[in-house]
Design a protein around this motif. Structure first.
Motif, PDB file in Angstrom:
ATOM      1  N   SER A 118       0.832  -1.683   0.021  1.00  0.00           N
ATOM      2  CA  SER A 118      -0.217  -0.271  -0.138  1.00  0.00           C
ATOM      3  C   SER A 118       0.659   1.120   0.093  1.00  0.00           C
ATOM      4  O   SER A 118       0.685   2.126  -0.812  1.00  0.00           O
ATOM      5  CB  SER A 118      -0.707  -0.450   0.904  1.00  0.00           C
ATOM      6  OG  SER A 118      -1.743  -0.967   1.340  1.00  0.00           O
ATOM      7  N   LEU A 154       0.928   3.861  -2.786  1.00  0.00           N
ATOM      8  CA  LEU A 154       0.914   5.574  -2.894  1.00  0.00           C
ATOM      9  C   LEU A 154       1.603   6.491  -3.707  1.00  0.00           C
ATOM     10  O   LEU A 154       1.786   6.956  -4.072  1.00  0.00           O
ATOM     11  CB  LEU A 154       0.541   5.381  -1.110  1.00  0.00           C
ATOM     12  CG  LEU A 154      -1.001   4.852  -1.290  1.00  0.00           C
ATOM     13  CD1 LEU A 154      -1.181   4.779   0.346  1.00  0.00           C
ATOM     14  CD2 LEU A 154      -2.207   5.559  -1.495  1.00  0.00           C
ATOM     15  N   ALA A 191       2.060   8.952  -6.265  1.00  0.00           N
ATOM     16  CA  ALA A 191       2.605  10.103  -6.353  1.00  0.00           C
ATOM     17  C   ALA A 191       3.426  10.905  -7.191  1.00  0.00           C
ATOM     18  O   ALA A 191       4.558  11.646  -6.742  1.00  0.00           O
ATOM     19  CB  ALA A 191       2.983  10.472  -5.089  1.00  0.00           C
ATOM     20  N   HIS A 223      -9.487   2.532   0.157  1.00  0.00           N
ATOM     21  CA  HIS A 223      -9.429   4.216   0.250  1.00  0.00           C
ATOM     22  C   HIS A 223      -8.150   4.008  -1.144  1.00  0.00           C
ATOM     23  O   HIS A 223      -7.296   4.788  -2.037  1.00  0.00           O
ATOM     24  CB  HIS A 223      -8.897   4.257   1.799  1.00  0.00           C
ATOM     25  CG  HIS A 223      -9.873   4.525   2.396  1.00  0.00           C
ATOM     26  ND1 HIS A 223     -10.049   5.064   3.858  1.00  0.00           N
ATOM     27  CD2 HIS A 223     -11.268   4.501   1.508  1.00  0.00           C
ATOM     28  CE1 HIS A 223     -11.413   5.028   3.633  1.00  0.00           C
ATOM     29  NE2 HIS A 223     -12.194   5.231   2.720  1.00  0.00           N
ATOM     30  N   VAL A 224      -6.732   3.099  -0.348  1.00  0.00           N
ATOM     31  CA  VAL A 224      -5.375   2.863  -1.351  1.00  0.00           C
ATOM     32  C   VAL A 224      -5.883   2.155  -2.539  1.00  0.00           C
ATOM     33  O   VAL A 224      -5.309   3.591  -3.530  1.00  0.00           O
ATOM     34  CB  VAL A 224      -4.762   2.008  -0.446  1.00  0.00           C
ATOM     35  CG1 VAL A 224      -3.371   1.630  -1.621  1.00  0.00           C
ATOM     36  CG2 VAL A 224      -4.292   2.422   0.919  1.00  0.00           C
ATOM     37  N   GLN A 242      -8.466   3.091  -4.512  1.00  0.00           N
ATOM     38  CA  GLN A 242      -9.131   4.713  -5.436  1.00  0.00           C
ATOM     39  C   GLN A 242      -7.904   5.583  -5.593  1.00  0.00           C
ATOM     40  O   GLN A 242      -7.876   6.499  -6.520  1.00  0.00           O
ATOM     41  CB  GLN A 242      -9.930   5.097  -4.420  1.00  0.00           C
ATOM     42  CG  GLN A 242     -11.345   4.972  -4.143  1.00  0.00           C
ATOM     43  CD  GLN A 242     -12.679   4.760  -3.000  1.00  0.00           C
ATOM     44  OE1 GLN A 242     -12.080   4.890  -1.839  1.00  0.00           O
ATOM     45  NE2 GLN A 242     -14.072   4.420  -3.564  1.00  0.00           N
ATOM     46  N   MET A 243      -6.670   5.350  -4.926  1.00  0.00           N
ATOM     47  CA  MET A 243      -6.115   6.787  -4.535  1.00  0.00           C
ATOM     48  C   MET A 243      -5.261   6.503  -5.605  1.00  0.00           C
ATOM     49  O   MET A 243      -4.367   7.551  -6.459  1.00  0.00           O
ATOM     50  CB  MET A 243      -5.346   6.872  -3.806  1.00  0.00           C
ATOM     51  CG  MET A 243      -6.057   7.847  -2.583  1.00  0.00           C
ATOM     52  SD  MET A 243      -4.987   8.202  -0.520  1.00  0.00           S
ATOM     53  CE  MET A 243      -5.071   6.502   0.341  1.00  0.00           C
ATOM     54  N   ILE A 244      -4.751   4.858  -5.933  1.00  0.00           N
ATOM     55  CA  ILE A 244      -3.732   4.870  -7.176  1.00  0.00           C
ATOM     56  C   ILE A 244      -4.859   4.689  -8.198  1.00  0.00           C
ATOM     57  O   ILE A 244      -3.804   4.604  -9.177  1.00  0.00           O
ATOM     58  CB  ILE A 244      -2.354   3.911  -6.399  1.00  0.00           C
ATOM     59  CG1 ILE A 244      -3.874   2.017  -6.714  1.00  0.00           C
ATOM     60  CG2 ILE A 244      -2.377   3.958  -5.390  1.00  0.00           C
ATOM     61  CD1 ILE A 244      -2.427   0.811  -6.319  1.00  0.00           C
ATOM     62  N   GLU A 286      -8.863   0.378  -8.979  1.00  0.00           N
ATOM     63  CA  GLU A 286      -9.652  -0.883  -8.717  1.00  0.00           C
ATOM     64  C   GLU A 286      -9.719  -2.098  -9.271  1.00  0.00           C
ATOM     65  O   GLU A 286     -10.072  -1.489 -10.822  1.00  0.00           O
ATOM     66  CB  GLU A 286     -10.720   0.419  -8.655  1.00  0.00           C
ATOM     67  CG  GLU A 286     -11.045   1.280  -7.275  1.00  0.00           C
ATOM     68  CD  GLU A 286     -12.136   1.250  -6.771  1.00  0.00           C
ATOM     69  OE1 GLU A 286     -12.665   0.437  -6.193  1.00  0.00           O
ATOM     70  OE2 GLU A 286     -12.087   3.075  -6.730  1.00  0.00           O
TER      71      GLU A 286
END
Length: 182
Positions: A40, A44, A48, A115-116, A118-120, A123
Motif C-alpha cells: 500500500s 501510494l 505520487a 481507499h488505497v 481509489q487513491m492509486i 480498482e
C-alpha cells in the motif's frame, strides 16, 4: 535471500514489475516488506511520482495475504517455479492469511485498503456475494450458507460443539463495548 521489486514512477495505472535491482540503480524510497502495508505504501508513493523499490525476504509477495501451492508430496512450490513447470503438477492451494475481505464494493467504504485502491486509480472489479462456504475437518463435505449473523450461529450449532453458540455470545458480549469505542 532478498527479492527486490521496483515500482516505476506512476502513470495513471501503477504496475508492479519484478526487477533484478542492481546496486547502482537509485530509488527515492525503499520499502521493506511486501505485505499489505508495504505494498500500500509503495503504491501510494509510486502514484505520487516516486521511484520505489520494495524488498521482500519471502519467496512470495503479499505477507499474510499471499497464497501458496503444496504438491501431493506435501512440498511447497513457489508460484514463480510453478509457472515454469510443464506439465503443471496437481497441487493444493492455501491462503496464508485472511481470505474474506469486506467493504470493497461501495464507493464510499470504511475499508482503508479500498481507499488505497481509489487513491492509486487501480480498482479491480469487486465481487459482491451473499453466500460463503468452507471445508473443515468437522465438515469434510463442505458447507455453503447465506451470509448473516443467524446463519453464522447455524454453523456454530452444526459444527462447533455443544457450547459453541454460548461461547460465541460470551465473547461477543465482551467485545461489543470495544466496537463502540468505550
Amino acid at each position: 535471500t532478498t527479492h527486490a521489486f521496483s515500482l516505476p514512477r506512476a502513470t495513471r495505472r501503477t504496475r508492479l514489475r519484478a526487477a533484478a535491482v542492481e546496486a547502482v540503480e537509485e530509488f527515492d524510497v525503499v520499502v521493506i516488506g511486501s505485505g499489505i502495508g508495504g505494498l500500500s505504501c509503495a503504491s501510494l508513493l509510486a502514484a505520487a511520482g516516486r521511484e520505489v523499490c520494495v524488498l521482500e525476504a519471502h519467496y512470495e509477495l503479499g505477507g499474510c495475504a499471499h497464497e501458496y501451492d503444496v504438491d501431493l508430496d506435501g512440498k511447497t512450490i513457489p508460484s514463480e517455479k510453478l509457472k515454469t513447470m510443464d506439465p503443471r503438477p496437481p497441487t493444493f492451494k492455501f491462503e496464508a492469511g485472511p481470505s474474506l475481505y469486506s467493504g470493497f464494493s461501495p464507493d464510499r467504504s470504511p475499508n482503508p485498503l479500498k481507499h488505497v485502491y481509489q487513491m492509486i486509480g487501480e480498482e479491480p472489479e469487486w465481487i459482491t456475494y451473499d453466500k460463503w462456504g468452507a471445508y473443515l475437518p468437522e465438515a469434510p463435505e463442505g458447507y455453503e450458507l447465506s451470509i448473516g449473523a443467524e446463519n453464522f450461529l447455524e454453523i456454530l450449532r452444526r459444527y462447533g460443539g455443544p457450547t459453541a453458540v454460548a461461547d460465541w455470545n460470551k465473547l461477543a458480549e465482551v467485545l461489543r463495548p470495544l466496537a463502540k469505542g468505550r
